[in-house]
Design an enzyme around this catalytic site. Structure first.
Site, PDB file in Angstrom:
ATOM      1  N   ARG A   1       0.824  -1.213   0.000  1.00 50.78           N
ATOM      2  CA  ARG A   1       0.000   0.000   0.000  1.00 50.78           C
ATOM      3  C   ARG A   1       0.857   1.261   0.000  1.00 50.78           C
ATOM      4  O   ARG A   1       0.677   2.148  -0.842  1.00 50.78           O
ATOM      5  CB  ARG A   1      -0.924   0.008   1.227  1.00 50.78           C
ATOM      6  CG  ARG A   1      -2.088  -0.951   1.104  1.00 50.78           C
ATOM      7  CD  ARG A   1      -2.844  -1.042   2.413  1.00 50.78           C
ATOM      8  NE  ARG A   1      -2.038  -1.733   3.393  1.00 50.78           N
ATOM      9  CZ  ARG A   1      -2.228  -2.999   3.765  1.00 50.78           C
ATOM     10  NH1 ARG A   1      -3.228  -3.683   3.272  1.00 50.78           N
ATOM     11  NH2 ARG A   1      -1.450  -3.577   4.642  1.00 50.78           N
ATOM     12  N   ILE A   2       1.802   1.358   0.938  1.00 49.77           N
ATOM     13  CA  ILE A   2       2.591   2.594   1.043  1.00 49.77           C
ATOM     14  C   ILE A   2       3.595   2.686  -0.102  1.00 49.77           C
ATOM     15  O   ILE A   2       3.705   3.727  -0.759  1.00 49.77           O
ATOM     16  CB  ILE A   2       3.292   2.674   2.420  1.00 49.77           C
ATOM     17  CG1 ILE A   2       2.243   2.730   3.532  1.00 49.77           C
ATOM     18  CG2 ILE A   2       4.215   3.889   2.488  1.00 49.77           C
ATOM     19  CD1 ILE A   2       2.779   2.563   4.938  1.00 49.77           C
TER      20      ILE A   2
ATOM     21  N   ASP B   1       9.910  -6.650  -4.615  1.00 51.85           N
ATOM     22  CA  ASP B   1       8.884  -7.230  -3.752  1.00 51.85           C
ATOM     23  C   ASP B   1       8.463  -8.541  -4.390  1.00 51.85           C
ATOM     24  O   ASP B   1       7.760  -8.555  -5.396  1.00 51.85           O
ATOM     25  CB  ASP B   1       7.681  -6.268  -3.635  1.00 51.85           C
ATOM     26  CG  ASP B   1       6.647  -6.760  -2.623  1.00 51.85           C
ATOM     27  OD1 ASP B   1       6.528  -7.982  -2.439  1.00 51.85           O
ATOM     28  OD2 ASP B   1       5.934  -5.909  -2.050  1.00 51.85           O
TER      29      ASP B   1
ATOM     30  N   ALA C   1       9.394   2.416   7.517  1.00 52.93           N
ATOM     31  CA  ALA C   1       8.629   1.171   7.692  1.00 52.93           C
ATOM     32  C   ALA C   1       8.667   0.713   9.159  1.00 52.93           C
ATOM     33  O   ALA C   1       7.725   0.991   9.920  1.00 52.93           O
ATOM     34  CB  ALA C   1       9.149   0.105   6.751  1.00 52.93           C
TER      35      ALA C   1
ATOM     36  N   ASP D   1      12.231   7.283  10.308  1.00 59.32           N
ATOM     37  CA  ASP D   1      11.060   7.611  11.126  1.00 59.32           C
ATOM     38  C   ASP D   1      10.865   6.548  12.209  1.00 59.32           C
ATOM     39  O   ASP D   1      10.081   6.734  13.135  1.00 59.32           O
ATOM     40  CB  ASP D   1       9.813   7.687  10.229  1.00 59.32           C
ATOM     41  CG  ASP D   1       8.587   8.182  10.978  1.00 59.32           C
ATOM     42  OD1 ASP D   1       8.707   9.185  11.717  1.00 59.32           O
ATOM     43  OD2 ASP D   1       7.507   7.568  10.835  1.00 59.32           O
TER      44      ASP D   1
ATOM     45  N   GLU E   1      12.467   2.440  20.406  1.00 60.32           N
ATOM     46  CA  GLU E   1      11.694   3.687  20.393  1.00 60.32           C
ATOM     47  C   GLU E   1      11.176   3.975  21.791  1.00 60.32           C
ATOM     48  O   GLU E   1      10.729   3.041  22.464  1.00 60.32           O
ATOM     49  CB  GLU E   1      10.533   3.567  19.407  1.00 60.32           C
ATOM     50  CG  GLU E   1      11.028   3.397  17.988  1.00 60.32           C
ATOM     51  CD  GLU E   1       9.909   3.375  16.934  1.00 60.32           C
ATOM     52  OE1 GLU E   1       8.747   3.643  17.273  1.00 60.32           O
ATOM     53  OE2 GLU E   1      10.223   3.086  15.769  1.00 60.32           O
TER      54      GLU E   1
ATOM     55  N   HIS F   1       8.701   8.468  14.678  1.00 62.29           N
ATOM     56  CA  HIS F   1       7.648   7.512  14.276  1.00 62.29           C
ATOM     57  C   HIS F   1       6.324   8.258  14.035  1.00 62.29           C
ATOM     58  O   HIS F   1       5.295   7.955  14.645  1.00 62.29           O
ATOM     59  CB  HIS F   1       7.456   6.410  15.322  1.00 62.29           C
ATOM     60  CG  HIS F   1       6.790   5.201  14.747  1.00 62.29           C
ATOM     61  ND1 HIS F   1       7.011   3.934  15.185  1.00 62.29           N
ATOM     62  CD2 HIS F   1       5.883   5.072  13.729  1.00 62.29           C
ATOM     63  CE1 HIS F   1       6.276   3.074  14.493  1.00 62.29           C
ATOM     64  NE2 HIS F   1       5.575   3.748  13.599  1.00 62.29           N
TER      65      HIS F   1
ATOM     66  N   GLY G   1       4.986   8.868  10.840  1.00 64.99           N
ATOM     67  CA  GLY G   1       4.501   8.675   9.468  1.00 64.99           C
ATOM     68  C   GLY G   1       2.990   8.720   9.319  1.00 64.99           C
ATOM     69  O   GLY G   1       2.455   9.285   8.359  1.00 64.99           O
ATOM     70  N   ALA G   2       2.286   8.117  10.277  1.00 60.82           N
ATOM     71  CA  ALA G   2       0.827   8.025  10.141  1.00 60.82           C
ATOM     72  C   ALA G   2       0.119   9.215  10.795  1.00 60.82           C
ATOM     73  O   ALA G   2      -1.109   9.295  10.770  1.00 60.82           O
ATOM     74  CB  ALA G   2       0.352   6.723  10.783  1.00 60.82           C
TER      75      ALA G   2
HETATM   76  P1  NAD Z   1       1.668  -3.732   2.931  1.00 60.77           P
HETATM   77  O1  NAD Z   1       1.429  -5.043   3.602  1.00 60.77           O
HETATM   78  O2  NAD Z   1       0.605  -3.128   2.111  1.00 60.77           O
HETATM   79  O3  NAD Z   1       2.991  -3.812   2.036  1.00 60.77           O
HETATM   80  C1  NAD Z   1       4.146  -4.454   2.451  1.00 60.77           C
HETATM   81  C2  NAD Z   1       4.778  -5.087   1.217  1.00 60.77           C
HETATM   82  O4  NAD Z   1       6.019  -5.673   1.606  1.00 60.77           O
HETATM   83  C3  NAD Z   1       3.925  -6.205   0.591  1.00 60.77           C
HETATM   84  O5  NAD Z   1       3.652  -5.917  -0.775  1.00 60.77           O
HETATM   85  C4  NAD Z   1       4.796  -7.446   0.749  1.00 60.77           C
HETATM   86  O6  NAD Z   1       4.687  -8.320  -0.370  1.00 60.77           O
HETATM   87  C5  NAD Z   1       6.186  -6.854   0.832  1.00 60.77           C
HETATM   88  N1  NAD Z   1       7.147  -7.720   1.458  1.00 60.77           N
HETATM   89  C6  NAD Z   1       6.974  -8.530   2.533  1.00 60.77           C
HETATM   90  N2  NAD Z   1       8.129  -9.177   2.802  1.00 60.77           N
HETATM   91  C7  NAD Z   1       9.017  -8.748   1.886  1.00 60.77           C
HETATM   92  C8  NAD Z   1      10.389  -9.050   1.642  1.00 60.77           C
HETATM   93  N3  NAD Z   1      11.052  -9.924   2.402  1.00 60.77           N
HETATM   94  N4  NAD Z   1      11.004  -8.429   0.617  1.00 60.77           N
HETATM   95  C9  NAD Z   1      10.356  -7.539  -0.167  1.00 60.77           C
HETATM   96  N5  NAD Z   1       9.053  -7.231   0.002  1.00 60.77           N
HETATM   97  C10 NAD Z   1       8.401  -7.836   1.023  1.00 60.77           C
HETATM   98  O7  NAD Z   1       2.119  -2.749   4.109  1.00 60.77           O
HETATM   99  P2  NAD Z   1       2.030  -1.154   4.123  1.00 60.77           P
HETATM  100  O8  NAD Z   1       0.741  -0.744   4.697  1.00 60.77           O
HETATM  101  O9  NAD Z   1       2.472  -0.638   2.799  1.00 60.77           O
HETATM  102  O10 NAD Z   1       3.152  -0.829   5.228  1.00 60.77           O
HETATM  103  C11 NAD Z   1       4.535  -0.945   4.923  1.00 60.77           C
HETATM  104  C12 NAD Z   1       5.367  -0.701   6.166  1.00 60.77           C
HETATM  105  O11 NAD Z   1       5.119   0.604   6.681  1.00 60.77           O
HETATM  106  C13 NAD Z   1       5.085  -1.660   7.332  1.00 60.77           C
HETATM  107  O12 NAD Z   1       6.319  -1.975   7.959  1.00 60.77           O
HETATM  108  C14 NAD Z   1       4.294  -0.837   8.286  1.00 60.77           C
HETATM  109  O13 NAD Z   1       4.429  -1.291   9.601  1.00 60.77           O
HETATM  110  C15 NAD Z   1       4.957   0.516   8.077  1.00 60.77           C
HETATM  111  N6  NAD Z   1       4.175   1.657   8.566  1.00 60.77           N
HETATM  112  C16 NAD Z   1       4.850   2.678   9.166  1.00 60.77           C
HETATM  113  C17 NAD Z   1       4.143   3.781   9.624  1.00 60.77           C
HETATM  114  C18 NAD Z   1       4.850   4.937  10.277  1.00 60.77           C
HETATM  115  O14 NAD Z   1       4.250   5.622  11.094  1.00 60.77           O
HETATM  116  N7  NAD Z   1       6.092   5.217   9.934  1.00 60.77           N
HETATM  117  C19 NAD Z   1       2.748   3.843   9.502  1.00 60.77           C
HETATM  118  C20 NAD Z   1       2.098   2.796   8.848  1.00 60.77           C
HETATM  119  C21 NAD Z   1       2.831   1.709   8.389  1.00 60.77           C
END
Ligand code: NAD
Length: 300
Positions: free
Chosen positions: A150-151, A170, A226, A251, A256, A275, A277-278
């Site tokens: 998603r992100i 990915d 992430a 971030d 933390e 932290h 991001g959201a």
């Molecule tokens: P998502 O599940 O939509 O996407 C994650 C992607 O990573 C998936 O497409 C998956 O196939 C891929 N993936 C998994 N293992 C992998 C690997 N070993 N190698 C390559 N790709 C791999 O998740 P998202 O909602 O896009 O979130 C992504 C990250 O952002 C997560 O770690 C989440 O915790 C983090 N996040 C951080 C904040 C923040 O405040 N900074 C807020 C929300 C989410």
């Protein structure tokens, strides 16, 4: 008897109003954590948290009528999912609600690194007018996205507007019109900027370590919005000090809040955000309302 909802971390008012409008009795107790939560969970059908409340096995086992644990946001690292499963509890979250917020912060951090915006701000305030310091453009650069979910996809889409070339690694994601899929080695060797958007799993822990950094272009930039633990922070520090990496922005951290004496705090070429991001008004409203919708649907 109306079902009772306990909320122990701050969530947007819009979500709370929605639950109340549908007849649920909602209690806000943001200080109820640890043992107090174990004592206080009885009588609640729904527990809503963000990331601060730890929903431990002890909390789950102390609950008597609990049906749902709701997380306004994505990560479920603070919830004992195994214990929840054993008790047959539903665990609901809002994975997509803050994707744009995190993607926009990522773009901000990329530009912040390229133009050293926080550094120049600090320099100016301490009396240095560093007008001659040159940044670099995002236009024409190659950005490597690790994790095209998603992100990662939202970041890829937004990079088109900057004229950047986007590579993505990915192994599990669908193709995207915004990124060229490559293997990890190709991405590491070709990207000027690498940004991480994978979950923290045993497979992704220290995915970026000294070996991977060695494969990167000299002067590459690393962004992690992430999860802490995906980057080996000591290896990152060494690469920044040696000049192998030009800059980095984080971030999220292995520990933390980031410890006061953490070596990364001493480097001018690093941008550190807490932290956050959201944390946008829109993202938090979306997360609270989406979670309320999912809870209402589950209870109906
Ligand atoms: P998502 O599940 O939509 O996407 C994650 C992607 O990573 C998936 O497409 C998956 O196939 C891929 N993936 C998994 N293992 C992998 C690997 N070993 N190698 C390559 N790709 C791999 O998740 P998202 O909602 O896009 O979130 C992504 C990250 O952002 C997560 O770690 C989440 O915790 C983090 N996040 C951080 C904040 C923040 O405040 N900074 C807020 C929300 C989410």
């Amino acid at each position: 008897m109306p079902k009772r909802v306990l909320i122990t971390d701050p969530i947007a008012e819009e979500g709370i109003e929605k639950l109340r409008a549908h007849g649920l009795e909602v209690d806000l107790k943001p200080d109820l954590k640890g043992d107090a939560l174990v004592q206080g969970i009885q009588g609640y059908h729904v527990l809503i948290v963000r990331s601060a409340t730890k929903v431990t096995r002890a909390v789950i086992e102390a609950a008597d009528v609990l049906e749902i644990i709701g997380r306004a946001g994505v990560g479920l690292d603070n919830i004992d999912l195994e214990a929840a499963k054993e008790r047959g509890l539903k665990v609901l979250n809002t994975p997509g609600a803050t994707a744009i917020s995190v993607a926009e912060l990522t773009l901000g951090l990329i530009l912040g690194c390229l133009r050293a915006i926080p550094y120049l701000d600090r320099a100016l305030r301490t009396g240095r007018w560093e007008k001659k310091r040159k940044g670099i453009e995002l236009y024409g650069k190659t950005v490597g996205i690790i994790g095209l979910g998603r992100i990662g996809s939202e970041v890829a889409k937004r990079l088109q507007a900057f004229g950047a070339k986007v590579l993505a690694y990915d192994p599990y994601a669908k193709d995207s019109p915004w990124a060229k899929r490559v293997d990890l080695e190709t991405l590491l060797r070709n990207a000027d900027i690498i940004t991480l958007h994978v979950p923290l799993t045993p497979e992704t822990r220290h995915l970026i370590n000294a070996d991977q950094i060695r494969q990167m272009k000299n002067g590459a930039i690393l962004i992690n919005t992430a999860r802490g633990g995906i980057v080996d922070e000591q290896a990152l520090y060494d690469a920044l000090v040696s000049g192998k990496l030009r800059a980095a922005a984080l971030d999220v951290y292995e520990t933390e809040p980031l410890p006061e004496d953490h070596p990364l705090r001493s480097l001018d070429q690093v941008i550190l955000t807490p932290h956050t991001g959201a944390q946008t008004e829109e993202g938090q409203i979306r997360a609270a309302v989406e979670l309320a919708d999912r809870i209402l649907q589950e209870l109906s």
